[in-house]
Design a protein around this motif. Sequence first.
Motif, PDB file in Angstrom:
ATOM      1  N   ALA A  36       0.821  -1.220   0.000  1.00  0.00           N
ATOM      2  CA  ALA A  36       0.000   0.000   0.000  1.00  0.00           C
ATOM      3  C   ALA A  36       0.851   1.265   0.000  1.00  0.00           C
ATOM      4  O   ALA A  36       0.399   2.316  -0.454  1.00  0.00           O
ATOM      5  CB  ALA A  36      -0.943   0.006   1.201  1.00  0.00           C
ATOM      6  N   GLU A  37       2.068   1.177   0.505  1.00  0.00           N
ATOM      7  CA  GLU A  37       2.917   2.370   0.593  1.00  0.00           C
ATOM      8  C   GLU A  37       3.803   2.565  -0.635  1.00  0.00           C
ATOM      9  O   GLU A  37       4.605   3.499  -0.677  1.00  0.00           O
ATOM     10  CB  GLU A  37       3.773   2.303   1.856  1.00  0.00           C
ATOM     11  CG  GLU A  37       2.973   2.307   3.146  1.00  0.00           C
ATOM     12  CD  GLU A  37       2.033   3.497   3.249  1.00  0.00           C
ATOM     13  OE1 GLU A  37       2.447   4.617   2.888  1.00  0.00           O
ATOM     14  OE2 GLU A  37       0.882   3.300   3.699  1.00  0.00           O
ATOM     15  N   ARG A  38       3.682   1.691  -1.605  1.00  0.00           N
ATOM     16  CA  ARG A  38       4.477   1.890  -2.821  1.00  0.00           C
ATOM     17  C   ARG A  38       4.101   3.200  -3.501  1.00  0.00           C
ATOM     18  O   ARG A  38       2.918   3.491  -3.710  1.00  0.00           O
ATOM     19  CB  ARG A  38       4.245   0.745  -3.811  1.00  0.00           C
ATOM     20  CG  ARG A  38       4.968  -0.533  -3.456  1.00  0.00           C
ATOM     21  CD  ARG A  38       4.947  -1.494  -4.632  1.00  0.00           C
ATOM     22  NE  ARG A  38       5.663  -2.735  -4.334  1.00  0.00           N
ATOM     23  CZ  ARG A  38       5.947  -3.651  -5.233  1.00  0.00           C
ATOM     24  NH1 ARG A  38       5.553  -3.480  -6.492  1.00  0.00           N
ATOM     25  NH2 ARG A  38       6.597  -4.742  -4.895  1.00  0.00           N
ATOM     26  N   ARG A  39       5.103   3.976  -3.847  1.00  0.00           N
ATOM     27  CA  ARG A  39       4.860   5.227  -4.561  1.00  0.00           C
ATOM     28  C   ARG A  39       4.197   4.914  -5.894  1.00  0.00           C
ATOM     29  O   ARG A  39       4.636   4.015  -6.630  1.00  0.00           O
ATOM     30  CB  ARG A  39       6.178   5.964  -4.773  1.00  0.00           C
ATOM     31  CG  ARG A  39       6.032   7.397  -5.252  1.00  0.00           C
ATOM     32  CD  ARG A  39       7.292   8.184  -4.928  1.00  0.00           C
ATOM     33  NE  ARG A  39       8.482   7.529  -5.459  1.00  0.00           N
ATOM     34  CZ  ARG A  39       9.108   7.916  -6.577  1.00  0.00           C
ATOM     35  NH1 ARG A  39       8.635   8.932  -7.275  1.00  0.00           N
ATOM     36  NH2 ARG A  39      10.183   7.286  -6.978  1.00  0.00           N
ATOM     37  N   SER A  40       3.134   5.651  -6.219  1.00  0.00           N
ATOM     38  CA  SER A  40       2.338   5.347  -7.409  1.00  0.00           C
ATOM     39  C   SER A  40       1.946   6.621  -8.137  1.00  0.00           C
ATOM     40  O   SER A  40       1.869   7.703  -7.541  1.00  0.00           O
ATOM     41  CB  SER A  40       1.064   4.583  -7.014  1.00  0.00           C
ATOM     42  OG  SER A  40       1.381   3.364  -6.359  1.00  0.00           O
ATOM     43  N   ALA A 333       2.275   4.210 -13.308  1.00  0.00           N
ATOM     44  CA  ALA A 333       3.633   3.953 -12.843  1.00  0.00           C
ATOM     45  C   ALA A 333       3.571   3.636 -11.356  1.00  0.00           C
ATOM     46  O   ALA A 333       2.712   4.144 -10.639  1.00  0.00           O
ATOM     47  CB  ALA A 333       4.547   5.153 -13.091  1.00  0.00           C
ATOM     48  N   ARG A 334       4.509   2.775 -10.907  1.00  0.00           N
ATOM     49  CA  ARG A 334       4.592   2.478  -9.473  1.00  0.00           C
ATOM     50  C   ARG A 334       6.018   2.103  -9.134  1.00  0.00           C
ATOM     51  O   ARG A 334       6.800   1.661  -9.992  1.00  0.00           O
ATOM     52  CB  ARG A 334       3.603   1.383  -9.080  1.00  0.00           C
ATOM     53  CG  ARG A 334       3.647   0.097  -9.880  1.00  0.00           C
ATOM     54  CD  ARG A 334       4.565  -0.914  -9.269  1.00  0.00           C
ATOM     55  NE  ARG A 334       4.457  -2.225  -9.920  1.00  0.00           N
ATOM     56  CZ  ARG A 334       5.345  -3.182  -9.757  1.00  0.00           C
ATOM     57  NH1 ARG A 334       6.417  -2.992  -9.004  1.00  0.00           N
ATOM     58  NH2 ARG A 334       5.184  -4.336 -10.378  1.00  0.00           N
ATOM     59  N   ALA A 335       6.358   2.303  -7.861  1.00  0.00           N
ATOM     60  CA  ALA A 335       7.713   2.007  -7.423  1.00  0.00           C
ATOM     61  C   ALA A 335       7.954   0.504  -7.425  1.00  0.00           C
ATOM     62  O   ALA A 335       7.034  -0.297  -7.243  1.00  0.00           O
ATOM     63  CB  ALA A 335       7.947   2.577  -6.032  1.00  0.00           C
ATOM     64  N   GLU A 336       9.205   0.128  -7.599  1.00  0.00           N
ATOM     65  CA  GLU A 336       9.553  -1.290  -7.621  1.00  0.00           C
ATOM     66  C   GLU A 336       9.405  -1.947  -6.256  1.00  0.00           C
ATOM     67  O   GLU A 336       9.297  -3.164  -6.144  1.00  0.00           O
ATOM     68  CB  GLU A 336      10.989  -1.459  -8.132  1.00  0.00           C
ATOM     69  CG  GLU A 336      11.146  -1.048  -9.598  1.00  0.00           C
ATOM     70  CD  GLU A 336      12.566  -1.223 -10.094  1.00  0.00           C
ATOM     71  OE1 GLU A 336      13.464  -1.521  -9.261  1.00  0.00           O
ATOM     72  OE2 GLU A 336      12.803  -1.063 -11.307  1.00  0.00           O
ATOM     73  N   ASP A 339      10.195   0.873  -0.630  1.00  0.00           N
ATOM     74  CA  ASP A 339      11.289   1.765  -0.244  1.00  0.00           C
ATOM     75  C   ASP A 339      11.035   3.154  -0.815  1.00  0.00           C
ATOM     76  O   ASP A 339      10.784   3.289  -2.022  1.00  0.00           O
ATOM     77  CB  ASP A 339      12.607   1.205  -0.796  1.00  0.00           C
ATOM     78  CG  ASP A 339      13.823   1.968  -0.278  1.00  0.00           C
ATOM     79  OD1 ASP A 339      13.758   3.210  -0.193  1.00  0.00           O
ATOM     80  OD2 ASP A 339      14.832   1.315   0.032  1.00  0.00           O
ATOM     81  N   PRO A 340      11.102   4.211  -0.002  1.00  0.00           N
ATOM     82  CA  PRO A 340      10.824   5.570  -0.501  1.00  0.00           C
ATOM     83  C   PRO A 340      11.692   5.975  -1.681  1.00  0.00           C
ATOM     84  O   PRO A 340      11.286   6.792  -2.508  1.00  0.00           O
ATOM     85  CB  PRO A 340      11.090   6.451   0.725  1.00  0.00           C
ATOM     86  CG  PRO A 340      10.878   5.545   1.897  1.00  0.00           C
ATOM     87  CD  PRO A 340      11.356   4.203   1.450  1.00  0.00           C
ATOM     88  N   GLY A 341      12.887   5.411  -1.768  1.00  0.00           N
ATOM     89  CA  GLY A 341      13.770   5.779  -2.865  1.00  0.00           C
ATOM     90  C   GLY A 341      13.713   4.854  -4.057  1.00  0.00           C
ATOM     91  O   GLY A 341      14.472   5.022  -5.019  1.00  0.00           O
ATOM     92  N   ALA A 342      12.821   3.894  -4.027  1.00  0.00           N
ATOM     93  CA  ALA A 342      12.732   2.931  -5.129  1.00  0.00           C
ATOM     94  C   ALA A 342      12.325   3.631  -6.418  1.00  0.00           C
ATOM     95  O   ALA A 342      11.449   4.499  -6.415  1.00  0.00           O
ATOM     96  CB  ALA A 342      11.728   1.838  -4.780  1.00  0.00           C
ATOM     97  N   PRO A 343      12.952   3.275  -7.532  1.00  0.00           N
ATOM     98  CA  PRO A 343      12.611   3.925  -8.808  1.00  0.00           C
ATOM     99  C   PRO A 343      11.212   3.530  -9.287  1.00  0.00           C
ATOM    100  O   PRO A 343      10.701   2.451  -8.966  1.00  0.00           O
ATOM    101  CB  PRO A 343      13.682   3.400  -9.766  1.00  0.00           C
ATOM    102  CG  PRO A 343      14.121   2.103  -9.168  1.00  0.00           C
ATOM    103  CD  PRO A 343      14.025   2.273  -7.683  1.00  0.00           C
ATOM    104  N   LEU A 344      10.623   4.438 -10.062  1.00  0.00           N
ATOM    105  CA  LEU A 344       9.312   4.170 -10.650  1.00  0.00           C
ATOM    106  C   LEU A 344       9.473   3.329 -11.902  1.00  0.00           C
ATOM    107  O   LEU A 344      10.433   3.496 -12.666  1.00  0.00           O
ATOM    108  CB  LEU A 344       8.604   5.475 -11.020  1.00  0.00           C
ATOM    109  CG  LEU A 344       8.022   6.318  -9.893  1.00  0.00           C
ATOM    110  CD1 LEU A 344       7.521   7.646 -10.445  1.00  0.00           C
ATOM    111  CD2 LEU A 344       6.886   5.582  -9.199  1.00  0.00           C
ATOM    112  N   MET A 345       8.539   2.440 -12.123  1.00  0.00           N
ATOM    113  CA  MET A 345       8.508   1.683 -13.365  1.00  0.00           C
ATOM    114  C   MET A 345       7.136   1.860 -14.012  1.00  0.00           C
ATOM    115  O   MET A 345       6.108   1.898 -13.321  1.00  0.00           O
ATOM    116  CB  MET A 345       8.777   0.201 -13.110  1.00  0.00           C
ATOM    117  CG  MET A 345       7.803  -0.485 -12.165  1.00  0.00           C
ATOM    118  SD  MET A 345       8.208  -2.227 -11.899  1.00  0.00           S
ATOM    119  CE  MET A 345       7.945  -2.880 -13.543  1.00  0.00           C
ATOM    120  N   PRO A 346       7.084   2.028 -15.328  1.00  0.00           N
ATOM    121  CA  PRO A 346       5.793   2.203 -15.999  1.00  0.00           C
ATOM    122  C   PRO A 346       4.970   0.925 -15.969  1.00  0.00           C
ATOM    123  O   PRO A 346       5.511  -0.184 -16.073  1.00  0.00           O
ATOM    124  CB  PRO A 346       6.180   2.579 -17.434  1.00  0.00           C
ATOM    125  CG  PRO A 346       7.558   2.033 -17.612  1.00  0.00           C
ATOM    126  CD  PRO A 346       8.217   2.088 -16.265  1.00  0.00           C
TER     127      PRO A 346
END
Length: 442
Positions: A36-40, A333-336, A339-346
């Motif tokens: 739920a906390e993955r950056r999106s 897009a969502r983070a891998e 982790d707050p610094g995880a890169p976004l992936m389409p």
Amino acid sequence: MNTADLGLPVDVPSTALFTDHYELTMLRAALEAGSAERRSVFEVFTRRLPEGRRYGVVAGTGRVLDAVENFRFDGRVLAFLRERRVVDDKTLQWLAGYRFTGDIWGYPEGEVYFPGSPVMRVEGSFGECVLLETLILSILNHDSAVAAAASRMSSAAGGRPLIEMGARRTHELAAVAAARAAYVGGFTTTSDLAAGFRYDIPTVGTSAHAFTLLHDTERGAFQAQVESLGRDTTLLVDTYDVAEAVRIAVEVAGPGLGAVRIDSGDLLVIAHRVRHQLDELGATETKIVVTSDLDEYAIASLRAAPVDAYGVGTQLVTGSGHPTCSMVYKLVARAESADPGAPLMPVAKKSMGGKTSIGGRKWAARRLDEQGVAQTEVIGTGPVPDDLADRQLLVRLVRDGQVVAREPLDAARDRHTAARAGLPLSATQLSRGEPVLPTEYV
């Protein structure tokens, strides 16, 4: 349930339950899975314009900002969710502290859009963003549909004033939103007092046929109205015989009568006859207002008639045949990882039936031709080309959960006037056609 039951001020209702059941069950499952906390990144767009429309109009942005601010799970809202077993206790605890802390970007209100245009982009954790889907879509789909109809009607009117009068043809709350959207799209006034109160839109109104029928004679009704409202009022002249009513109206109010309203019959023919009669009676400055189930086509057909203003109801508040814009809210897009610094992936939906989406966090810009007229809607996910750097369309609306782009409603109205003027001339044609700008992906 009233807002006091939620522990909120009565003038700031919670919008937390303006959502769909499945958004909360997705949240519950994501919390359980630790995702739920993955950056999106979610984007609002439409795959196509309503059939025959050449451009869309962004409306409702200001209402979205208010609604997001008031998206709170409190008091009996949480009790309702618990009693219905919509979510578990862990999710209820998460919801109790819900505040949107992310960012929202979007086309500014009043701007035009085309298929694929990312009219709004919502960024934050999956949990806080997914809950806003239905709320945002319900506002943008309704308001943008009304604004698009209003824009077409405004264009057809050729600068003549338009009165929004559709409150009795829709839900009482939708009526207020419709009046606001119509104002953005080019209408000048509304009959709806709630819209005037809430959004400071000028309100107008005089009388209906019931007022004439109340009195023993038409003359008596006109005298009562003029004595109460003054000679500058608008008298409704089609209750019985139009020509006789016009004669009586000028006798009662004098040549300084403000206006007459026609609400039935062959408006083109009657308007010419009434104009001729008014001029013969010396009421050369008395205006003619027409109503009666008008749409953009009827308004365009009256361009050659001596009509000074139009009142529009049913067709306006129902989007003139297209009550929704079919906008969607998709995860792009969502983070891998969480982790707050995880890169976004389409990410993107791949499916049959024309519902395929394009992944990636997008920017949008509008390419102009040598004359400064809009030529192409350009959408991309990589670096913005240098020649489009100053033509980007998305602006920041919310930063870290705080609204940063509130503006007066007149600013959105003026923006739409300018945006429509910057399109090719074919944009204002009422004949069916393709979007006036092609969408280019780079």
